[in-house]
Each structure stands twice: as structure tokens, then as C-alpha cells.
Design an enzyme around this catalytic site. Structure first.
Site, PDB file in Angstrom:
ATOM      1  N   ASP B 166      -4.906 -23.686  60.330  1.00  0.00           N
ATOM      2  CA  ASP B 166      -4.538 -24.305  61.604  1.00  0.00           C
ATOM      3  C   ASP B 166      -5.189 -25.684  61.667  1.00  0.00           C
ATOM      4  OD1 ASP B 166      -3.608 -21.700  61.885  1.00  0.00           O
ATOM      5  OD2 ASP B 166      -4.179 -21.555  63.998  1.00  0.00           O
ATOM      6  N   LYS B 229       1.900 -25.721  66.707  1.00  0.00           N
ATOM      7  CA  LYS B 229       1.017 -24.975  67.609  1.00  0.00           C
ATOM      8  C   LYS B 229       0.595 -25.909  68.723  1.00  0.00           C
ATOM      9  CE  LYS B 229      -3.622 -22.842  67.403  1.00  0.00           C
ATOM     10  NZ  LYS B 229      -4.709 -22.373  66.521  1.00  0.00           N
ATOM     11  N   LYS B 265       3.423 -21.434  67.728  1.00  0.00           N
ATOM     12  CA  LYS B 265       2.234 -20.728  68.200  1.00  0.00           C
ATOM     13  C   LYS B 265       1.661 -21.405  69.441  1.00  0.00           C
ATOM     14  CE  LYS B 265      -2.505 -19.390  66.898  1.00  0.00           C
ATOM     15  NZ  LYS B 265      -3.517 -19.366  65.833  1.00  0.00           N
TER      16      LYS B 265
END
Lengths: 313, 329, 508
Positions: B166, B229, B265
Site C-alpha cells: 500500500d 485506495k 479500497k
């Protein structure tokens, strides 16, 4: 037909004094009255005419004057030019409209004596009063052209994240059956509020004295008002009003002083395109500034346009 | 190997990068000079209206239970704190494996998400399961370090065993119009990830408007992100339904144009089962069935799981539950 | 698209939306579905039979005639409703006249206001009941009746209540006097909301009312009558009579009616205008529309698609201001069609009382037939039809969300009001062309413009001949916001300060 036009070539003075030796005075050139359509002066396409009595106290006209008798096709032509003028006139800034209408007042003032002598009551104090009131009425609406918006528009505080406002807009082509009298003040009082707000119009002038309204058109023509914004026909309201009412390009009608049967007929016929037809009884007093002019005259022929837009980033 | 992406790169209204397929060959994408993807604008009021309307979907009984179980299976159970310890990470992994010890019918979560220091431990704890280990990297959460350090951070995490990375984008670059820099960094990180999946954190709470979110989404997708995300969880606001919808729409447009499915996400601020269901409704009605899977949709959350478990128990027993019935790790 | 000349709505169920060539289609299937979520109706008690609300009492119709009102989603009878004849209409108008002379015109605005506030509050208190009955009787989704119709109806009473004692401020120094008895005829698409739009300003301005709801949807107006009775308004201030065309005609033609207000079709509106011609009755008309919803290439496209959906599928498209003509800048036509195809696949058509229903039942058999006929005309004229592939219930009146591409400006489906969930998509190349096409209709009620460029919104806004223009939004309503049409969409405004003008005589 031009052949039907009666031309009086002998001046009144000569007639009164007849029989006389060879006229010592200069022969007057009489005016052929025409209707005002699309910024031009036209005879009726039908060739028909009406005879009206001219002023009894001065003025250049002979005692009997011919004016065009407007026809179905004259209405058609006038509505077409009014429609074509509509977008451009509405798009002019209110300030510009205001300036042009004020220019009209200037033209009227500079030819005031001509209007005064032309009126049926020619040259009298009453005629002066009518002309003065007409000029003042033009000034009144000239000054209103850029102000009525502020009085009728609104910001709409809707319950949500949107900015909303409502603004007045002209309807488009409005036809007017002007009051029979006072012929000048009546026409001015009904036409000016319409055009001050951006409509264009086709008016049938009051037929008690059509000469002065037609004379007024010459002032319209020199006032910077674009051709087609105001069109003035002479003729019978009973003949022309139903044609206007049926015309689908005409958005609204302002009908003054016609009998009940004609009023009902106009209202009936107007339903074909959901026309906004306003029928009025006789106006008690066209000189009463409280009643004969004002926002109400403008508001009658406005649409309200409401616009919404989200407020966000 | 460097590949300059062919001009024109991204065209409104559907964003495409013809050469995205090149990533399979291991080539790193590089933005062309003066790179500025023309992304569609977003109307804030209408987006928020749309998600508010979707919040009114009424989910009862079987659909509620199915939705909540789906939500569990999509969770990236997260701890990203300075005070993280082995004890904390172990406890979280245990919860990931057995969300509710008493109910083996519940799915396991999709992944745990930790700092690089805890990747090895998490991998050990989860060995033998299908639960992935995700690691934040790239000078998380601010991203304010030189690129080589960020890449090093990524390589280290992958070396430790991270299945998923991430990363954070350079918001400073994004907001100062250096879109090429944003793109190139993501592309470089993608290269550094190797086989690990890349989630690109936009940190939407710092981007200021949906227009910028949309543009950042386009860049993240085009530069090779497997997921985009919303947030680090360190900035308020974090994930919101509206910002998620904007990102899902970018994903939808990319899919329609290229056939490539990018995952989504939302992370941070999702604490209740009701919120989770709202997000699932948004996904279902924006991207459809294909995205209703942990492969393409994840929740980044630390406290969401307990509320979901609580609601599931309520559905099962018919009684409202006490929060003390669920383990607080 | 295969031509289905019978256009039976059931036949359409299961027919897939047309795939858009060259694109990757999203699949909105059954991976995770919503269970039925019907609104509880056990607390709703409808009477078997409703009488006429005249002079504050429930009166049997003189002729003893009743008609049944049904649920369009089940075709089941909900109640019998009295059919008022000319005699009953006369009683109602007389009651309104008496109430006007005796109470309402003499009451200080302050007191009128409080009565109207009472109505607003009572609507809020009974909101759920009203919403459910609205959905049962009219077929609209409960989420719309619950979140739009009923709250807006209450808001209209709240808003206008406050005007009752402030009329002296409303008209620039001119004095506003009430007109007298207002005869009001409302349509079936927003039964309670239209009653509120009509009654609230009339009462605020000091008029009394005889209102006739549409024959297919009388129930919420009758519940409103009950509620007004409970608010203890003086008898006869509001009278609600039910019936069909002849009842409405009797009301319009009654010599003691001072004002007629009508919302409905342009055809009927013209008939009413003809009927009041030559009388001194004041008239306002809110009629049909064929609004252009204009999408520029620079628009926020995903939100524009939402605007298209709310523009044409809100209330099954039974909306006079529906954005039924989509004008798309040609460069984004394919994108918009693709997005819209995906979007209508997510619309949930079915039980109006299910909280997840997006598109409910068509209001009546008659309306369904009309929609089917126009859709067939669209197919016959060669336009391409795309319908959502949704399963439709076996009973009731249904039509799936539908749009047509390849529509010409001359097509019937581009010119006639369909009043159903059917959109016609046309393209344009320049802003001038968009304006020309948008204004190329006898209607002028509303329009939508979608663009990111502020100057273009205003440029378009100035040129569109429509009473309501939504920039980057659609189908928004508010009591503070004047609503009404240009051209053959009628005249007069409802809402805002401007709306009061329809119910007052101005002096000075």
C-alpha cells in the site's frame, strides 16, 4: 388598391372660398398615411382603405383622410417581422433599451407641435396634454427598462445545496388592440411597457384617430428602435384581433376596449397555443399616473424563468 | 527498461493507456513530458446526492447476512501505529483467522495490513491460511522522502514477504501539477513490487476536491496500480462514500475502455456494519458483480470487524448484542 | 431490437439491454441481491367508501354514484369513492363562497397562517401513512413518496403559511386582495403534492378552495381532507370533491368560481382555457412538457447520467417537466449511451411499497396503453430501443425503463409527450444547434444543461425557452422556487413570491 385612394388636391382654404379665381396660395402636399411594419411604411397589401375625419382646427390634412385597412396578410407580415426582431431586441442590454426609448421621447418632444396639431382636438390644450402625457409615459418606461428586473426577480432560498434564482423574460411577440381613445396616449401606454421588457409587438391603433398613431411611427422610425420591434397597423379590431388570436407565433395579446363578444372570441381562439390573452375594460383615466402606468403593465407580459445550480467544489 | 508511453496518453472522457499491458513484460511506464491526463470533472453535489440515495437501500435478513459476510471477507484488518508491538500484531492475526471463535461459518478476512517491520511476524502468524499480508510503504503516510528511499522501503517489505504493498502518492506533486512525477513514482513502485499487488493510496482527504481525486485515480490506474485506495487513515476525512464512488467511476471507465479490472479500497473511518453495507451497495450498483470479491474490493479498517460480527450475531439470535461479547484486541 | 408490436410489458421482461459494441460491459447480476423490503402497511386503515368533503362535512353524492379506485401495481380495489355531479359541485362552491364571505376573507392573515401551519404539521405527523397510501394508489415507489412527495407537500404548506400575514410586502406597495373561490383540478402523478401546491397558496392569499383530485388517485387528497378536518379549519374553506372529467368541467364552468387552477395535460388545459374564455375567471395552467436535457462533452458525465436517470425515470416518467429529450453533444454520445445502458440495468422495477424499488407501476391501464403506442411508433420509425432487462410483475401496469437512440427531431417520440419511463436520445454539434433543437417544440416547461463551463450555463440559460432550467442537476423542486411554463406548457407560476400572484387581485 392604389386606384381607390382619393386625393383631395384642393386645399381647404380654397374650398371654403370657392368659387375663386386662380388659387393664389400654394397647393398643399397631402400625406398618404401608411402603416408601420418592420421599420418601413407600408400600405395594406389588400389595397383596402378606411376614411377618417381629420382635425377641424388646423393641421395640413384634408378633412377626409384615407388610412390603410390592415388585413390578414398584413397581420401575417407584421408578426413575422416582429418575430424576427424578437431575439435581437430581447438580447440588447436593458441599458441600451432604456437609451433607445429615451431617444424616442426626444424625437417626440422635438416634433411635439406636429403631434399636437395632428390630434383630433388639434392644437387645443387637451391635445397638448395628451402629447405631453405621452412623452412623459415614454420617459417613464425608458427609465423602467433596466429596473423592473430588480423588482420582480428573486433569489430562491431552496432547502438544499443549490443556488436558485428567477428572472423575468419577455414572452416574444405580443399583439395589442390599442384603446380607441386617447389614440396616441393609449397606444403609447400599451406598447411601451411591452417593449421596455424586451417583447416585440404588433399593435392595431385606436381607430377614433389613427392618423396620430401613424404619425408617431415616424418618430419610432427615427428613434434608433430597430425595425420590427414595434409594428402598427390601422384597421378594424374586430377583423384583425381574431387573426392575431389564432396566430400561433403570437404569444400574448393585450386587448383594450373591445366589446364582450369580441373579447370572448379572442380568448377562445387564443387557446390554440395557450396564448396569454389579457382583456381589459375601458381604462378610466389614461392620465392618472397611478393607474395608467406602472410595474403591473410590464409584469403582465413577462415570463418567469427559474434557474437552479448546485453549489459545490 | 523504460518505455515512454505513446502520446496521446489519456483522453477525455474515457481514460486509456494503450500500453498498460506492457507492465506484464516488466517494463516501467514513464509519463510523457507535460503529462496531464484530461479527466472528467465531478459535480460534488450530484455525487453526494447519489451516495445518499444509495444509503437508503434497505438490506434485510438474508441479504444483510450475505453482505456482512462478504464485508468480512473483504477486510484488510489494519494496525498502523507507532506503538505497534509483536503482541498487538499476533492478536490481530488471530482475529483475522478466527473472527468469531464460536462461529466457524464466518469467512476469514482478506488481509492484515501492517508496517514493514511487522510483515515477517504477520506472515508467520498467518502461515497456511489464504490471508494476505499487506504492508504500507513509500514513506507512509506522508510520502515526503526521496524516491530511492521509497523504493527501498517497498523492496524491503516485499523481501519480508508482503503480498501487497500500500503506497502513498506524492500529494504535493499532485497538487502542484507535477502529474508526471506522480505517475513516474507509482510506475517505479509498481516495478519494485515485482509480484506483489500494488494499492495506490491517493490520500483523498488532502486532495481538496473530487476533480483532483478523479485525476489522481486516473494516474494511479494508468501507472499500473492494481488497486486504488482512498486514505492512509492518518488524515481526516479518510474514506467517504462519495469519494469512493468517484474512484469507482474512474475504475468503471477504465474497465469499459480497456477491459482491465482495477480494485478499490476505501480505508479509514469505516467503523460500522451499516457503513460497510453502504459501500457494498455503491460497489454493486456502480461496478456490478465482478467487483463483489476480495480480489477487487477491500475495506481498510481496524474496528469495523467487531461491529459487523455484532450485527451478524444479532441476525442469528434475534437479540441486540453487547459490545462486551466481542474481543477487543 | 426485435419489434414487439403488441408492446406487452410482460413480453419485455428478460429481454437484455442492447450491448454497446466495442465496450466491456459491466454485469449487474445476482452476486449479491437485496431481499424484499416491503414497507409495513398493517397500520394503514382505508375506509371502504369515501364521501365528498363539502362544507366541513362528509356528504354523500346526490346521485349516489361511486367509482372504485385501485392500486395500479396489483389492480386490486382499494376503496369506493363518491362521484360528484354538477349538483354536488354547486354545493361545494356554495360552501366555499359562504366560508369565504363568513370566515376566511375576514380573518387576519396571522390567524390564517396558523391554520395553514397546522396542516403542515399534521402532514408531517401522518407522513408515513400518506406516503404509503400515495404509493398504493398511484404506483410510485415508496422511497419517492416518502422522501419527495410528502415532505415537499408539508414544506409547501409551511412556506405559504408564512406568507398569509405578509402579503403587504409581496407586491411592491400594491394591495393584494383575495379572488374568492378557487376551483382547482390536479393530476394523478403527484396527487398529494399537487394538492399542496394548489391549496397552500390559495389559502395563504385568503381564498377558499374546491379541489378535485384525479379520478385514478383520489385517496391522499381525501386523507388530506380528513387531516384538514382534524385541523379544525372553518367549514367550507377547503372542499374536496372526487370524480372524473365531468366533475372537473362542472367545477370549471360554475359561475361562482373566481379562479381556476389546473395542472394536467395540454389538451385538457386548452379545453379549460376555452371554457373560461369570456368570463372574468382568473386562470393558471401548468401543462405538459417535452423538456430537453442537454449534455455537453465537458459535463461531469457520471453525474449527468444520474441527471438523465432522475430526469426521465423519476416517478416512472410521469412528470410534466421530465427530461424526456436527451440532447447529447455528438462527441460523447457513445459514452453516454454506454453509461446509461449500465445504469438502467441497476434500476429496480417492481412493488412500489418495496423500499428498494426505483421505478414503480404505471399509473393506469390507459397511460400504459399510451406509452406502448408511442414506443411502438418509435420502433416503427426506425429508432433503436434499449429497455432494462428487468422482470416485471404479472399483475398490474408496468413498463421497463427504456431509451431510444437514433431518434430524429421529427420523430413522434421526440415531439410528443410520452409521460412514461421512455427517453429519446438525439445529438447536437454546437451550442447553437442545441438551443435550436431544445426550443423546437410547442412546450416550454423545463430544460437541463450539463457543462463544466459556467459561462455556457448562463449562455444556454438565457436562450432556452423554458420556465425552469436545471444547470448540472435535474428535477429539483422547492416551495420557494417558482415553477411553471412558457408557451403551451401553460401560464402562471407556483411557488415563491411569484406564485402568490395567481391568487390575488392587485390594487393600486
Amino acid at each position: 388598391m392604389a386606384t381607390k385612394t382619393i386625393t383631395k388636391s384642393i386645399p381647404r382654404a380654397a374650398r371654403v372660398a370657392a368659387p375663386a379665381p386662380l388659387p393664389a396660395v400654394r397647393l398643399t402636399v397631402n400625406k398618404a398615411y401608411k402603416m408601420y411594419v418592420g421599420g418601413a411604411f407600408v400600405r395594406s397589401e389588400s389595397g383596402r382603405y378606411l376614411q377618417v375625419t381629420a382635425s377641424s382646427s388646423g393641421g395640413a390634412d384634408p378633412a377626409i383622410v384615407n388610412v390603410p385597412r390592415g388585413s390578414r396578410k398584413d397581420v401575417r407580415d407584421a408578426v413575422l417581422v416582429a418575430k424576427n426582431a424578437s431575439e435581437g431586441w430581447a438580447a440588447r442590454t436593458p441599458f441600451n433599451k432604456s437609451q433607445i426609448l429615451y431617444r424616442l421621447a426626444e424625437m417626440m418632444e422635438s416634433r411635439r407641435s406636429e403631434l399636437v396639431t395632428s390630434l383630433l382636438r388639434g392644437g387645443t390644450a387637451a391635445a397638448e396634454r395628451e402629447v405631453d402625457a405621452s412623452i412623459d409615459r415614454v420617459v417613464f418606461y425608458a427609465g423602467f427598462a433596466d429596473k423592473f428586473h430588480a423588482l420582480v426577480a428573486s433569489s430562491n432560498p431552496v432547502a438544499g445545496p443549490h443556488f436558485g434564482f428567477s428572472v423575468p423574460e419577455p414572452m416574444g411577440v405580443v399583439c395589442v388592440i390599442a384603446p380607441a381613445r386617447p389614440s396616441l396616449l393609449g397606444l403609447v401606454s400599451t406598447v411601451l411597457p411591452l417593449i421596455a421588457s424586451g417583447n416585440t409587438c404588433v399593435a392595431v391603433c385606436g381607430m377614433d384617430d389613427p392618423r396620430t398613431p401613424l404619425l408617431w411611427c415616424e418618430q419610432l422610425a427615427t428613434s434608433d428602435l430597430p425595425g420590427g420591434v414595434v409594428n402598427v397597423l390601422s384597421g378594424h379590431a374586430s377583423e384583425l384581433a381574431p387573426i392575431m388570436a389564432r396566430h400561433r407565433e403570437v404569444m400574448a395579446m393585450d386587448v383594450w376596449g373591445v366589446d364582450k363578444a369580441l373579447a370572448a372570441e379572442v380568448e377562445q381562439l387564443g387557446t390554440d397555443n395557450v396564448k396569454r390573452v389579457k382583456v381589459h375594460g375601458p381604462q378610466a383615466d389614461w392620465y392618472d399616473e397611478r393607474k395608467a402606468q406602472g410595474l403591473g403593465f410590464i409584469e403582465r407580459f413577462l415570463e418567469t424563468k427559474t434557474i437552479w445550480h448546485p453549489v459545490g467544489i | 527498461m523504460l518505455v515512454i508511453v505513446a502520446e496521446p496518453v489519456i483522453l477525455s472522457p474515457i481514460v486509456t493507456l494503450a500500453t498498460v499491458a506492457d507492465q506484464t513484460s516488466g517494463a516501467r511506464l514513464v509519463a510523457p513530458p507535460n503529462f496531464n491526463p484530461a479527466s472528467p470533472t465531478v459535480d460534488q453535489v450530484a455525487v453526494e446526492e447519489r451516495v445518499a440515495a444509495l444509503a437508503k437501500r434497505s438490506l434485510k435478513k438474508a441479504s444483510k447476512v450475505a453482505g456482512l459476510k462478504l464485508a468480512i471477507s473483504m477486510m484488510d484488518l489494519t494496525t498502523l501505529e507507532g506503538k505497534d508491538t509483536a503482541g498487538k500484531v499476533r492478536a490481530m492475526c488471530q482475529k483475522a483467522l478466527y473472527p468469531l471463535g464460536s462461529d466457524p461459518s464466518l469467512p476469514q478476512v482478506a488481509a492484515v495490513c501492517v508496517y514493514p517491520n511487522w510483515v515477517r511476524l504477520a506472515k508467520q502468524c498467518l502461515a497456511g491460511s489464504n490471508i494476505k499480508v499487506a504492508s504500507v510503504a513509500t514513506a507512509f503516510p506522508s510520502g515526503q522522502s526521496p524516491l530511492p528511499i521509497k523504493l527501498d522501503d517497498v523492496r524491503r517489505a516485499v523481501e519480508f514477504g508482503a503480498d501487497e504493498i500500500d503506497m502513498v502518492i506524492d500529494r504535493g506533486a499532485m497538487l502542484s501539477g507535477q502529474y508526471g512525477k506522480v505517475f513516474d513514482e507509482i510506475a517505479a513502485v509498481k516495478e519494485a513490487c515485482g509480484a506483489a499487488h500494488l494499492k495506490v493510496i491517493l490520500e483523498t482527504g488532502e486532495l481538496g476536491s473530487y476533480d483532483v481525486v478523479r485525476k489522481a485515480s486516473e494516474i494511479g490506474i494508468a501507472a499500473g496500480g492494481d488497486f486504488i485506495k482512498t486514505s492512509t487513515g492518518k488524515v481526516v476525512p479518510a474514506a467517504t462514500p462519495a469519494v469512493t464512488l468517484v474512484m469507482l467511476q474512474a475504475i468503471a471507465d477504465h474497465y469499459r475502455a480497456t477491459g482491465r479490472k482495477v480494485g478499490m479500497k476505501p480505508a479509514g473511518g469505516i467503523r460500522t456494519a451499516k457503513q460497510a453495507l453502504h459501500y457494498l451497495v455503491i460497489v454493486k450498483e456502480t461496478l456490478g458483480d465482478a467487483w463483489l470479491t476480495p480480489d477487487l474490493f477491500r475495506f481498510g479498517a481496524s474496528t469495523l470487524l467487531n461491529d459487523v460480527l455484532m450485527q451478524l450475531q444479532k441476525e442469528k439470535t434475534g437479540n441486540y448484542q453487547s459490545s462486551e461479547d466481542f474481543s477487543k484486541d | 431490437m426485435a419489434k414487439k408490436t403488441d408492446s406487452q410489458s410482460k413480453a419485455i421482461a428478460g429481454r437484455a439491454a442492447q450491448p454497446v459494441s466495442g465496450s466491456h460491459a459491466l454485469d449487474f447480476g445476482k452476486a449479491w441481491t437485496y431481499a424484499p423490503s416491503p414497507e409495513a402497511t398493517d397500520h394503514i386503515k382505508l375506509d371502504k367508501r369515501y364521501e365528498l368533503f363539502i362544507g366541513g362535512a362528509w356528504k354523500k353524492p346526490r346521485a349516489g354514484k361511486y367509482f372504485s379506485t385501485i392500486s395500479p401495481s396489483t389492480e386490486e380495489k382499494l376503496a369506493d369513492v363518491a362521484e360528484a355531479d354538477a349538483h354536488d359541485v354547486d354545493l361545494a362552491v356554495t360552501a366555499a363562497r359562504t366560508a369565504f364571505d363568513k370566515y376566511w376573507s375576514k380573518m387576519p392573515g396571522r390567524e390564517r397562517a396558523k391554520y395553514i401551519y397546522r396542516i403542515a404539521r399534521a402532514i408531517q405527523e401522518k407522513a408515513r401513512e400518506l406516503a404509503i397510501v400515495e404509493s398504493m394508489n398511484g404506483g410510485k415507489p415508496i422511497k419517492e413518496s416518502r422522501d419527495v412527495d410528502v415532505p415537499l407537500a408539508a414544506a409547501h404548506f409551511f412556506y405559504h403559511a408564512g406568507w398569509a400575514d405578509k402579503l403587504d410586502y409581496a407586491f411592491q406597495g400594491r394591495r393584494a386582495r383575495p379572488l374568492g373561490v378557487a376551483g382547482q383540478i390536479i393530476p394523478w402523478n403527484f396527487p398529494l403534492l399537487m394538492a399542496a401546491w394548489k391549496i397552500a397558496p390559495a389559502l395563504a392569499c385568503g381564498n377558499t378552495v374546491v379541489l378535485k383530485p384525479a379520478e385514478t388517485t383520489p385517496l391522499t387528497a381525501l386523507l388530506l381532507a380528513k387531516l384538514i378536518e382534524e385541523c379544525e379549519l372553518p367549514p367550507g374553506v377547503v372542499n374536496i370533491i372526487t370524480g372524473a372529467g365531468p366533475t372537473g368541467a362542472a367545477l370549471v364552468n360554475h359561475p361562482d368560481v373566481n379562479k381556476v387552477a389546473f395542472t394536467g395535460s395540454t389538451d385538457v388545459g386548452k379545453r379549460i382555457q376555452r371554457a373560461v374564455a369570456g368570463t372574468n375567471k382568473r386562470l393558471t395552467l401548468e401543462l405538459g412538457g417535452k423538456a430537453a436535457n442537454i449534455i455537453f462533452a465537458d459535463a461531469p458525465l457520471d453525474q449527468a447520467v444520474e441527471g438523465i436517470v432522475s430526469g426521465i425515470y423519476f416517478n416512472q416518467g410521469h412528470v410534466c417537466c421530465a427530461g424526456s429529450r436527451l440532447l447529447v453533444e455528438e462527441s460523447v454520445h457513445d459514452v453516454i449511451v454506454r453509461k446509461l445502458t449500465d445504469r438502467i440495468a441497476t434500476l429496480r422495477v417492481g412493488d412500489p411499497l418495496d423500499k428498494n424499488t426505483d421505478v414503480g407501476a404505471i399509473n393506469s391501464k390507459m397511460q400504459l396503453t399510451k406509452i406502448q403506442e408511442l414506443v411502438k411508433a418509435g420502433e416503427d420509425e426506425g429508432s433503436t430501443r434499449v429497455s432494462a432487462a428487468c422482470a416485471l410483475p404479472a399483475k398490474g401496469f408496468w413498463f421497463p425503463p427504456t431509451f431510444f437512440t437514433d431518434v430524429a427531431q421529427s420523430s413522434r417520440i421526440a415531439r410528443e409527450e410520452i409521460f412514461g419511463p421512455v427517453l429519446s436520445i438525439l445529438t447536437f454539434r454546437t451550442p447553437d444547434e442545441a438551443i435550436e433543437k431544445a426550443n423546437n417544440t410547442m412546450y416550454g416547461l423545463s430544460a437541463g444543461v450539463w457543462t463544466d463551463k459556467g459561462a455556457k450555463i448562463f449562455w444556454m440559460g438565457q436562450r432556452l425557452k423554458a420556465g425552469v432550467i436545471w444547470g448540472n442537476t435535474y428535477n429539483k423542486f422547492d416551495p420557494t422556487s417558482p415553477f411553471g411554463g412558457f408557451k403551451e406548457s401553460g401560464f402562471g407560476r407556483e411557488g415563491g413570491r411569484q406564485g402568490l400572484a395567481a391568487y390575488v387581485e392587485l390594487e393600486g
